[in-house]
Design a protein around this motif. Structure first.
Motif, PDB file in Angstrom:
ATOM      1  N   GLU A  68       1.622   8.788  -9.549  1.00  0.00           N
ATOM      2  CA  GLU A  68       0.546   7.905  -9.997  1.00  0.00           C
ATOM      3  C   GLU A  68       0.032   7.058  -8.834  1.00  0.00           C
ATOM      4  O   GLU A  68       0.143   5.834  -8.846  1.00  0.00           O
ATOM      5  CB  GLU A  68       1.039   7.019 -11.137  1.00  0.00           C
ATOM      6  N   PRO A  69      -0.545   7.707  -7.830  1.00  0.00           N
ATOM      7  CA  PRO A  69      -0.982   6.958  -6.644  1.00  0.00           C
ATOM      8  C   PRO A  69      -2.081   5.937  -6.931  1.00  0.00           C
ATOM      9  O   PRO A  69      -2.238   4.974  -6.183  1.00  0.00           O
ATOM     10  CB  PRO A  69      -1.472   8.050  -5.694  1.00  0.00           C
ATOM     11  N   ALA A  70      -2.803   6.118  -8.005  1.00  0.00           N
ATOM     12  CA  ALA A  70      -3.892   5.185  -8.319  1.00  0.00           C
ATOM     13  C   ALA A  70      -3.438   4.056  -9.244  1.00  0.00           C
ATOM     14  O   ALA A  70      -4.251   3.229  -9.653  1.00  0.00           O
ATOM     15  CB  ALA A  70      -5.056   5.943  -8.966  1.00  0.00           C
ATOM     16  N   SER A  71      -2.136   3.995  -9.554  1.00  0.00           N
ATOM     17  CA  SER A  71      -1.663   2.922 -10.428  1.00  0.00           C
ATOM     18  C   SER A  71      -1.888   1.575  -9.765  1.00  0.00           C
ATOM     19  O   SER A  71      -1.841   1.441  -8.543  1.00  0.00           O
ATOM     20  CB  SER A  71      -0.181   3.116 -10.767  1.00  0.00           C
TER      21      SER A  71
ATOM     22  N   ARG B 242       2.380  -1.092 -12.200  1.00  0.00           N
ATOM     23  CA  ARG B 242       3.697  -0.849 -11.604  1.00  0.00           C
ATOM     24  C   ARG B 242       4.680  -1.957 -11.992  1.00  0.00           C
ATOM     25  O   ARG B 242       5.847  -1.689 -12.292  1.00  0.00           O
ATOM     26  CB  ARG B 242       3.581  -0.701 -10.087  1.00  0.00           C
TER      27      ARG B 242
ATOM     28  N   GLN C 157       3.885   6.932   1.862  1.00  0.00           N
ATOM     29  CA  GLN C 157       3.719   8.385   1.760  1.00  0.00           C
ATOM     30  C   GLN C 157       3.387   8.999   3.117  1.00  0.00           C
ATOM     31  O   GLN C 157       3.941  10.032   3.490  1.00  0.00           O
ATOM     32  CB  GLN C 157       2.617   8.721   0.753  1.00  0.00           C
TER      33      GLN C 157
ATOM     34  N   SER D 157       4.891   6.602  -6.711  1.00  0.00           N
ATOM     35  CA  SER D 157       3.792   6.558  -5.740  1.00  0.00           C
ATOM     36  C   SER D 157       3.166   7.933  -5.544  1.00  0.00           C
ATOM     37  O   SER D 157       2.004   8.035  -5.169  1.00  0.00           O
ATOM     38  CB  SER D 157       4.270   5.992  -4.402  1.00  0.00           C
ATOM     39  N   ILE D 158       3.925   8.968  -5.821  1.00  0.00           N
ATOM     40  CA  ILE D 158       3.406  10.332  -5.715  1.00  0.00           C
ATOM     41  C   ILE D 158       2.720  10.752  -7.015  1.00  0.00           C
ATOM     42  O   ILE D 158       1.620  11.298  -7.011  1.00  0.00           O
ATOM     43  CB  ILE D 158       4.536  11.310  -5.362  1.00  0.00           C
TER      44      ILE D 158
ATOM     45  N   ASP E  99       0.854  -1.183   0.000  1.00  0.00           N
ATOM     46  CA  ASP E  99       0.000   0.000   0.000  1.00  0.00           C
ATOM     47  C   ASP E  99       0.894   1.239   0.000  1.00  0.00           C
ATOM     48  O   ASP E  99       1.496   1.581   1.027  1.00  0.00           O
ATOM     49  CB  ASP E  99      -0.918  -0.014   1.220  1.00  0.00           C
ATOM     50  N   GLN E 100       0.991   1.892  -1.149  1.00  0.00           N
ATOM     51  CA  GLN E 100       1.861   3.059  -1.314  1.00  0.00           C
ATOM     52  C   GLN E 100       1.487   4.206  -0.380  1.00  0.00           C
ATOM     53  O   GLN E 100       2.325   5.027  -0.022  1.00  0.00           O
ATOM     54  CB  GLN E 100       1.787   3.570  -2.756  1.00  0.00           C
ATOM     55  N   ARG E 101       0.233   4.253  -0.007  1.00  0.00           N
ATOM     56  CA  ARG E 101      -0.222   5.344   0.848  1.00  0.00           C
ATOM     57  C   ARG E 101       0.460   5.311   2.208  1.00  0.00           C
ATOM     58  O   ARG E 101       0.678   6.361   2.818  1.00  0.00           O
ATOM     59  CB  ARG E 101      -1.739   5.290   1.019  1.00  0.00           C
TER      60      ARG E 101
END
Length: 180
Positions: free
Chosen positions: A159-162, A167, A100, A156-157, A95-97
């Motif tokens: 294209e957070p919805a990728s 990826r 971040q 991740s910044i 989870d990239q969030r």
């Protein structure tokens, strides 16, 4: 988790990381965590003396789950190339969030900044070792690891919805470009 017996420390950490991913660091308070868990503040304080202790424990859980556990999993693959592919797949599923949000917390919390710096050094060192094992000279492997990691964080910044598949495909293209 909520309403189903006593929460363990790991449950509180899971809940905090989920809140962090969903709403960012500003929304993460003891009150918010307790409301989500449907527990009293006393239940929270049973495991964590302060919000600061909670945040540091969450950062430690993030480091373990998103870095150390991933590296242990990747090390089980065969060749260096297979390890790079395993790393691509494993990191694309994270989870990239959370990454971040941890970095956002690091701007305000020196202890979390130290954990983030450790994670960054550890991740780039791991990448460098994989690239060196794949045949690159040590200095080239270190430089490539830094560039690759910067691209990983930047994606991740930008294209957070990728999706994980997007990826993974992008990383495979990246590696193919290196072979030209």
């Amino acid at each position: 988790m909520p309403g189903s017996g006593r929460l363990k420390k790991a449950d509180w950490l899971d809940l905090g990381l989920a809140l962090l991913a969903e709403s960012g660091p500003d929304a993460l308070t003891i009150e918010t965590a307790c409301q989500r868990a449907k527990r009293s503040k006393g239940s929270f304080y049973h495991h964590f003396e302060t919000i600061d202790a909670y945040l540091l424990a969450m950062a430690g859980a993030w480091r373990e789950r998103h870095t150390e556990a991933v590296m242990r999993q990747v090390e089980k693959a065969g060749t260096a190339e297979e390890k790079l592919e395993a790393l691509n797949i494993a990191t694309s599923l994270l989870d990239q969030r959370i990454d971040q949000a941890m970095r956002s917390l690091a701007t305000r919390h020196p202890g979390i900044a130290e954990i983030c710096a450790w994670v960054d050094r550890h991740r780039t060192g791991f990448l460098a070792r994989l690239h060196e094992a794949a045949g690159l000279p040590p200095e080239t492997a270190r430089v490539l690891a830094r560039i690759e990691y910067a691209a990983f964080l930047g994606l991740s910044i930008l294209e957070p919805a990728s999706t994980p598949a997007e990826r993974q495909a992008l990383y495979r293209h990246f590696l193919a470009l290196l072979k030209r």
